[in-house]
Design a protein around this motif. Structure first.
Motif, PDB file in Angstrom:
ATOM      1  N   TRP A  39       0.825  -1.193   0.000  1.00 51.37           N
ATOM      2  CA  TRP A  39       0.000   0.000   0.000  1.00 51.37           C
ATOM      3  C   TRP A  39       0.869   1.258   0.000  1.00 51.37           C
ATOM      4  N   ASN A  40       0.311   2.344  -0.559  1.00 50.56           N
ATOM      5  CA  ASN A  40       0.908   3.672  -0.447  1.00 50.56           C
ATOM      6  C   ASN A  40       0.490   4.265   0.895  1.00 50.56           C
ATOM      7  N   ASP A  45      -1.345   6.752   1.539  1.00 55.45           N
ATOM      8  CA  ASP A  45      -2.758   7.151   1.573  1.00 55.45           C
ATOM      9  C   ASP A  45      -3.714   5.957   1.616  1.00 55.45           C
ATOM     10  N   SER A  66      -4.003   3.606  -0.677  1.00 57.67           N
ATOM     11  CA  SER A  66      -4.260   3.018  -1.995  1.00 57.67           C
ATOM     12  C   SER A  66      -3.267   1.879  -2.232  1.00 57.67           C
ATOM     13  N   ARG A 123      -0.568  -0.172  -4.166  1.00 57.03           N
ATOM     14  CA  ARG A 123       0.479   0.045  -5.163  1.00 57.03           C
ATOM     15  C   ARG A 123       0.728  -1.225  -5.975  1.00 57.03           C
ATOM     16  N   ARG A 183      -7.807  -0.707  -8.950  1.00 55.67           N
ATOM     17  CA  ARG A 183      -8.406   0.555  -9.399  1.00 55.67           C
ATOM     18  C   ARG A 183      -9.702   0.887  -8.643  1.00 55.67           C
ATOM     19  N   TYR A 206     -10.502  -0.194  -5.511  1.00 49.98           N
ATOM     20  CA  TYR A 206     -10.314  -0.266  -4.070  1.00 49.98           C
ATOM     21  C   TYR A 206     -10.394   1.105  -3.410  1.00 49.98           C
ATOM     22  N   LYS A 207     -11.187   1.177  -2.343  1.00 49.38           N
ATOM     23  CA  LYS A 207     -11.293   2.394  -1.533  1.00 49.38           C
ATOM     24  C   LYS A 207     -10.456   2.181  -0.280  1.00 49.38           C
ATOM     25  N   PRO A 208      -9.471   3.039  -0.029  1.00 55.72           N
ATOM     26  CA  PRO A 208      -8.582   2.855   1.120  1.00 55.72           C
ATOM     27  C   PRO A 208      -9.341   2.696   2.432  1.00 55.72           C
ATOM     28  N   THR A 218      -4.593   4.113   6.604  1.00 56.63           N
ATOM     29  CA  THR A 218      -3.471   4.900   6.085  1.00 56.63           C
ATOM     30  C   THR A 218      -2.293   4.793   7.048  1.00 56.63           C
TER      31      THR A 218
END
Length: 156
Positions: free
Chosen positions: A94-95, A97, A99, A101, A128, A130-132, A135
């Motif tokens: 994950w990034n 935020d 999201s 990666r 594409r 996926y809702k985070p 974080t």
């Protein structure tokens, strides 16, 4: 010894070019073991794991993972892709935020058979859509196994 004509080699190279990875970069969805150097680099770039970003609370980390798996199952239902019987080793990156990666996976031997291109396409559309859910101040990842359908309920 018979030499292969250059034109044939060139054609084969073009056909395989999506699978060739330059400068140690992996595609968003990749097969674990595909490019070990790029995979190791990705691990270094994602220094935290899901447990760490869950405050080292195993219950919270489990709930976070189950929410992630549930979102994958929901996405599969939405696009009418049958995940039932899929058993994989999965490494999600994950990034900050939240999201996604990258998703690396390897289908377990006792899994239902899936065509690799179908799984790549599924995970690509999932990334594409996926809702985070969580974080962090640094990139993070989680490596585990997953089986579908997941019948475990989230812990309250």
């Amino acid at each position: 010894m018979r030499l292969i004509p250059t034109a044939i080699l060139f054609a084969c190279t073009l056909a395989w070019s999506p699978m060739l990875l330059s400068q140690n970069q992996l595609p968003a969805v990749f097969l674990l073991g595909q490019d070990e150097a790029a995979y190791e680099k990705l691990n270094v770039e994602h220094p935290r794991n899901l447990l760490m970003i869950s405050g080292n609370d195993t219950g919270k980390a489990l709930n976070n993972w189950l929410e992630f798996i549930k979102s994958a199952q929901d996405h599969a239902e939405n696009i009418k892709f049958d995940l039932n019987g899929l058993k994989i080793f999965i490494h999600v990156f994950w990034n900050e935020d939240g999201s996604i990666r990258h998703i690396g996976y390897f289908v377990k031997p006792d899994s239902r058979n899936y065509k690799p291109e179908e799984l790549r396409a599924f995970f690509g559309t999932f990334i594409r859509a996926y809702k985070p859910l969580f974080t962090s101040d640094k990139k993070f990842s989680h490596y585990t196994t997953a089986s579908f359908p997941t019948l475990i309920e989230r812990k309250q």
